[in-house]
Write a protein that holds these residues in place. Structure first.
Motif, PDB file in Angstrom:
ATOM      1  N   SER A 123       0.848  -1.262  -0.060  1.00  0.00           N
ATOM      2  CA  SER A 123      -0.059  -0.163  -0.146  1.00  0.00           C
ATOM      3  C   SER A 123       0.899   1.271  -0.121  1.00  0.00           C
ATOM      4  O   SER A 123       2.063   1.410   0.469  1.00  0.00           O
ATOM      5  N   LEU A 124       0.379   2.199  -0.586  1.00  0.00           N
ATOM      6  CA  LEU A 124       1.184   3.491  -0.482  1.00  0.00           C
ATOM      7  C   LEU A 124       0.604   4.514   0.622  1.00  0.00           C
ATOM      8  O   LEU A 124      -0.325   4.670   0.531  1.00  0.00           O
ATOM      9  N   PRO A 125       1.618   5.081   1.000  1.00  0.00           N
ATOM     10  CA  PRO A 125       1.118   6.202   2.338  1.00  0.00           C
ATOM     11  C   PRO A 125       0.536   7.260   1.531  1.00  0.00           C
ATOM     12  O   PRO A 125       1.214   7.746   0.437  1.00  0.00           O
ATOM     13  N   GLY A 126      -0.333   7.659   1.847  1.00  0.00           N
ATOM     14  CA  GLY A 126      -1.222   8.837   1.097  1.00  0.00           C
ATOM     15  C   GLY A 126      -1.219  10.115   2.018  1.00  0.00           C
ATOM     16  O   GLY A 126      -0.866  10.335   2.848  1.00  0.00           O
ATOM     17  N   TYR A 127      -2.556  10.579   1.589  1.00  0.00           N
ATOM     18  CA  TYR A 127      -3.047  11.968   2.521  1.00  0.00           C
ATOM     19  C   TYR A 127      -4.356  11.673   2.645  1.00  0.00           C
ATOM     20  O   TYR A 127      -5.104  10.832   2.554  1.00  0.00           O
ATOM     21  N   CYS A 128      -4.627  12.735   3.863  1.00  0.00           N
ATOM     22  CA  CYS A 128      -5.938  12.636   4.543  1.00  0.00           C
ATOM     23  C   CYS A 128      -6.304  14.038   4.615  1.00  0.00           C
ATOM     24  O   CYS A 128      -5.585  14.665   5.578  1.00  0.00           O
ATOM     25  N   VAL A 129      -7.202  14.447   4.032  1.00  0.00           N
ATOM     26  CA  VAL A 129      -7.685  15.977   4.360  1.00  0.00           C
ATOM     27  C   VAL A 129      -9.244  16.376   4.432  1.00  0.00           C
ATOM     28  O   VAL A 129      -9.981  15.701   3.617  1.00  0.00           O
ATOM     29  N   LYS A 130      -9.561  17.246   5.108  1.00  0.00           N
ATOM     30  CA  LYS A 130     -10.991  17.827   5.242  1.00  0.00           C
ATOM     31  C   LYS A 130     -11.150  19.085   4.424  1.00  0.00           C
ATOM     32  O   LYS A 130     -10.337  19.871   4.685  1.00  0.00           O
ATOM     33  N   LEU A 131     -12.049  19.042   3.412  1.00  0.00           N
ATOM     34  CA  LEU A 131     -12.615  20.236   2.827  1.00  0.00           C
ATOM     35  C   LEU A 131     -13.766  20.765   3.137  1.00  0.00           C
ATOM     36  O   LEU A 131     -14.678  19.922   3.036  1.00  0.00           O
ATOM     37  N   VAL A 132     -13.892  21.955   3.935  1.00  0.00           N
ATOM     38  CA  VAL A 132     -14.970  22.317   4.508  1.00  0.00           C
ATOM     39  C   VAL A 132     -15.497  23.726   3.971  1.00  0.00           C
ATOM     40  O   VAL A 132     -14.641  24.436   3.248  1.00  0.00           O
ATOM     41  N   CYS A 133     -16.591  24.020   4.236  1.00  0.00           N
ATOM     42  CA  CYS A 133     -17.430  25.050   3.527  1.00  0.00           C
ATOM     43  C   CYS A 133     -17.764  24.560   1.971  1.00  0.00           C
ATOM     44  O   CYS A 133     -17.772  25.735   1.373  1.00  0.00           O
ATOM     45  N   ILE A 134     -17.764  23.405   1.594  1.00  0.00           N
ATOM     46  CA  ILE A 134     -18.369  23.258   0.253  1.00  0.00           C
ATOM     47  C   ILE A 134     -19.431  22.092   0.388  1.00  0.00           C
ATOM     48  O   ILE A 134     -19.532  21.403   1.683  1.00  0.00           O
TER      49      ILE A 134
END
Length: 332
Positions: A123-134
């Motif tokens: 598995s590839l280490p990836g990203y984790c992000v929250k996009l808010v106000c959308i």
């Protein structure tokens, strides 16, 4: 079964070589454009509601901003910054207001432009992000980098006069800034047109209209009794400023003559041009400078004009229109 084993072995070898050339986190050195109309993921500067950079003060200095605010006009299209799995909704305000919506994207698992979902590969280490106000098109399922994710919610209904933006927050609360914007200054340009003036605005985008007026050449000033003799190039407070062409520096240039927080600037003469750059603090006022070289930094315009679109005032010494020189440098 033997055929699959051979294919799996071959795929592992290819995958390994791909990782040698493109380490997992370097498949894309930066995230994709998040909002239409903001191709460089330009970060909100400061307005009367606060500042958009990571770590900015919140709640009268009692807390710090745990994310970054990427400028996005109300109603604009929002795109996925990387490939991954959606989950949500994310409620940031917990009060059901007009912008209390968002989504999380986790992981990438992407190699060489396609998903390796059918093979038992590392598995590839990836990203984790929250996009808010959308408001996302959906809260679950896979999404690809650059694919339409949703739309920007009406932030002006909740915070009138704020710089509308998407709140981008890493799940581990680390700083996402370096993934949003290039971390190197623009290179000196070989083609016609001036270089990028401000970091975060590679196309020398000109300020539109706000409560204080408009940024284009010839815009009305002093209730229509005067005309704008320059062009306002968008630049966030504190951003790095670059020389638009090679020449000789002279200054300081005082525009307001009152010693306020933005009453500084410099003139550059040479390469067939002469221009005054105002509302910046140069590294020095005299000597030679090369096209694309760091010139100084943007001054805190929000302190003087809260809620304005922060900008560098660019004025040709002969009061002619500099717009064409700025536009010929677009994208360089």
């Amino acid at each position: 079964m033997v055929q699959f084993s051979l294919f799996s072995s071959f795929a592992r070898e290819v995958f390994s070589k791909q990782l040698d050339v493109h380490p997992p986190q370097q498949q894309h050195r930066h995230w994709a454009q998040i909002c239409s109309g903001n191709p460089t993921n330009r970060i909100r500067g400061c307005d009367r509601y606060g500042c958009g950079q990571f770590g900015a003060d919140r709640h009268s200095g009692k807390e710090k901003h745990a994310g970054v605010d990427v400028i996005c006009a109300d109603g604009a299209t929002v795109y996925a910054p990387f490939s991954g799995q959606l989950s949500g909704p994310i409620r940031f305000f917990h009060n059901g207001n007009a912008i209390d919506d968002g989504v999380q994207i986790r992981g990438s698992g992407k190699c060489g432009g396609f998903f390796l979902t059918s093979l038992p590969l590392p598995s590839l280490p990836g990203y984790c992000v929250k996009l808010v106000c959308i408001h996302p098109i959906r809260y679950h399922g896979q999404i690809r980098r650059g694919q339409q994710l949703g739309r920007m919610l009406p932030m002006q209904k909740v915070f009138p006069g704020i710089t509308s933006h998407i709140h981008v927050e890493n799940c581990d609360h680390s700083d996402p800034t370096h993934l949003l914007t290039p971390d190197v200054p623009p290179l000196p340009q070989q083609r016609s047109g001036w270089a990028t003036l401000c970091s975060g605005n590679p196309t020398n985008e000109i300020r539109g209209c706000d409560n204080y007026g408009c940024g284009y050449y010839g815009a009305p000033r002093r209730n229509g009794k005067g005309k704008h003799t320059g062009v306002d190039v968008i630049c966030a407070d504190g951003a790095t400023v670059y020389a638009p062409f090679s020449g000789q520096l002279s200054g300081p240039i005082k525009f307001f003559h009152n010693g306020n927080a933005i009453d500084d600037g410099v003139q550059i003469s040479g390469s067939g041009f002469c221009v005054k750059l105002l509302c910046i603090h140069p590294i020095r006022y005299n000597g030679r400078i090369s096209k694309g070289q760091v010139l100084g930094r943007m001054l805190p315009m929000q302190r003087v004009f809260p809620g304005i679109t922060s900008h560098i005032h660019v004025e040709n010494c002969d009061h002619s229109d500099p717009t064409s020189n700025l536009e010929r440098g677009k994208g360089q």
